[in-house]
Design an enzyme around this catalytic site. Structure first.
Site, PDB file in Angstrom:
ATOM      1  N   GLY A  14       0.776  -1.237   0.000  1.00  0.00           N
ATOM      2  CA  GLY A  14       0.000   0.000   0.000  1.00  0.00           C
ATOM      3  C   GLY A  14       0.807   1.287   0.000  1.00  0.00           C
ATOM      4  N   SER A  15       1.967   1.291  -0.653  1.00  0.00           N
ATOM      5  CA  SER A  15       2.725   2.553  -0.660  1.00  0.00           C
ATOM      6  C   SER A  15       2.053   3.603  -1.556  1.00  0.00           C
ATOM      7  CB  SER A  15       4.186   2.327  -1.061  1.00  0.00           C
ATOM      8  OG  SER A  15       4.308   2.022  -2.421  1.00  0.00           O
ATOM      9  N   ASN A  16       1.443   3.192  -2.639  1.00  0.00           N
ATOM     10  CA  ASN A  16       0.686   4.161  -3.454  1.00  0.00           C
ATOM     11  C   ASN A  16      -0.538   4.666  -2.696  1.00  0.00           C
ATOM     12  OD1 ASN A  16       1.735   4.684  -6.290  1.00  0.00           O
ATOM     13  ND2 ASN A  16       2.041   2.472  -6.065  1.00  0.00           N
ATOM     14  N   ARG A  68     -15.720 -15.366  -9.198  1.00  0.00           N
ATOM     15  CA  ARG A  68     -15.085 -14.055  -9.146  1.00  0.00           C
ATOM     16  C   ARG A  68     -16.129 -12.941  -9.021  1.00  0.00           C
ATOM     17  NH1 ARG A  68      -9.794 -12.746 -10.641  1.00  0.00           N
ATOM     18  NH2 ARG A  68      -9.067 -14.853 -10.943  1.00  0.00           N
ATOM     19  N   ARG A  94      -6.173  -8.398  -8.373  1.00  0.00           N
ATOM     20  CA  ARG A  94      -7.261  -9.231  -8.871  1.00  0.00           C
ATOM     21  C   ARG A  94      -7.543  -8.838 -10.310  1.00  0.00           C
ATOM     22  NH1 ARG A  94      -8.485 -13.502  -6.597  1.00  0.00           N
ATOM     23  NH2 ARG A  94     -10.695 -13.416  -7.140  1.00  0.00           N
ATOM     24  N   HIS A 112       0.044   1.526 -12.982  1.00  0.00           N
ATOM     25  CA  HIS A 112       0.773   0.366 -13.499  1.00  0.00           C
ATOM     26  C   HIS A 112       2.238   0.756 -13.684  1.00  0.00           C
ATOM     27  CE1 HIS A 112       1.327  -3.414 -15.543  1.00  0.00           C
ATOM     28  NE2 HIS A 112       2.046  -2.766 -16.451  1.00  0.00           N
ATOM     29  N   ASP A 145     -12.102  -3.334 -19.792  1.00  0.00           N
ATOM     30  CA  ASP A 145     -12.118  -4.795 -19.681  1.00  0.00           C
ATOM     31  C   ASP A 145     -10.750  -5.454 -19.870  1.00  0.00           C
ATOM     32  OD1 ASP A 145     -14.691  -5.237 -18.903  1.00  0.00           O
ATOM     33  OD2 ASP A 145     -15.483  -5.222 -20.946  1.00  0.00           O
ATOM     34  N   GLN A 176       8.390   7.680  -8.478  1.00  0.00           N
ATOM     35  CA  GLN A 176       7.588   8.444  -9.449  1.00  0.00           C
ATOM     36  C   GLN A 176       6.105   8.125  -9.312  1.00  0.00           C
ATOM     37  OE1 GLN A 176       8.652  10.937 -11.393  1.00  0.00           O
ATOM     38  NE2 GLN A 176      10.563  10.597 -10.282  1.00  0.00           N
ATOM     39  N   GLU A 177       5.791   6.852  -9.037  1.00  0.00           N
ATOM     40  CA  GLU A 177       4.382   6.464  -8.869  1.00  0.00           C
ATOM     41  C   GLU A 177       3.725   7.303  -7.775  1.00  0.00           C
ATOM     42  OE1 GLU A 177       3.428   2.253  -8.643  1.00  0.00           O
ATOM     43  OE2 GLU A 177       5.320   1.739  -9.592  1.00  0.00           O
TER      44      GLU A 177
END
Ligand code: GRF
Length: 192
Positions: A14-16, A68, A94, A112, A145, A176-177
């Site tokens: 969870g750093s972002n 799912r 997921r 991403h 999707d 950078q994220e």
């Protein structure tokens, strides 16, 4: 200022998420965190979020082994209940079904660790090194999707150094994220 209620979905450290928590704590930032939700009850990020005084919830996907979509229906109900308007996926591991993607069309962002459309999926840093890329980076995009395929909102670039390993490159991209995600979200909210 009106702050848009968001949810952050995590599976791990969870750093972002933390970068978004810090941004949302600023009075002039256009979002507030209504819920942090994980599919993994042991995600270390849940503790970070709790310590920050946020509402957190775990909905363990292993309790929905055959389906799912039924897991996603439970997630969706929690998001609606919390009054969420925008979802930020932040290391949420997921693959989503068309159900959740459709429910949150145009309202779900992801970060991403590559310059999409290059390297969707996993091991992005090792793949960039193996390809001999001189530039690498990260992308915030809308979720559609296809996995890691939606419209790109913002990217940040880093130079690949001659002695980079996948780890050293990942660490520089991650820095950078943490700047990119809050900026891209704020941008997106102001354009809505
Ligand atoms: C980040 O590299 C993000 O880009 C990817 O998963 C990783 C999550 O890291 N989707 P963290 O949990 O935010 O630290």
């Amino acid at each position: 200022m009106t702050k848009t209620p968001i949810a952050i979905l995590i599976s791990g450290r969870g750093s972002n998420m933390n970068a978004l928590i810090e941004a949302c704590a600023q009075p002039d930032y256009p979002a507030r965190i209504a819920l942090v939700l994980s599919n993994n009850p042991d995600a270390p990020g849940l503790e970070t979020a709790r310590a920050a005084g946020l509402d957190v919830m775990a909905i363990d996907h292993r309790k929905f082994p055959k389906d799912r979509e039924s897991h996603e229906r439970a997630v969706d109900a929690a998001l609606v209940q919390a009054g969420v308007e925008i979802i930020c996926l932040a290391g949420y591991m997921r693959v989503l079904t068309p159900y959740l993607v459709g429910r949150w069309h145009g309202k779900m962002l992801n970060i991403h660790p590559s310059l999409l459309p290059a390297y969707p999926g996993l091991d992005t840093h090792a793949r960039a090194l193996a390809a001999g890329d001189t530039e690498h980076g990260c992308t915030v995009h809308l979720v559609t999707d296809g996995v890691d395929e939606g419209p790109i909102l913002r990217q940040a670039r880093v130079k690949v150094l001659a002695d980079d390993t996948a780890q050293s490159l990942a660490a520089r991209v991650l820095q950078q994220e943490h700047v990119l995600y809050p900026a891209a979200l704020s941008d997106y909210l102001s354009r809505r």
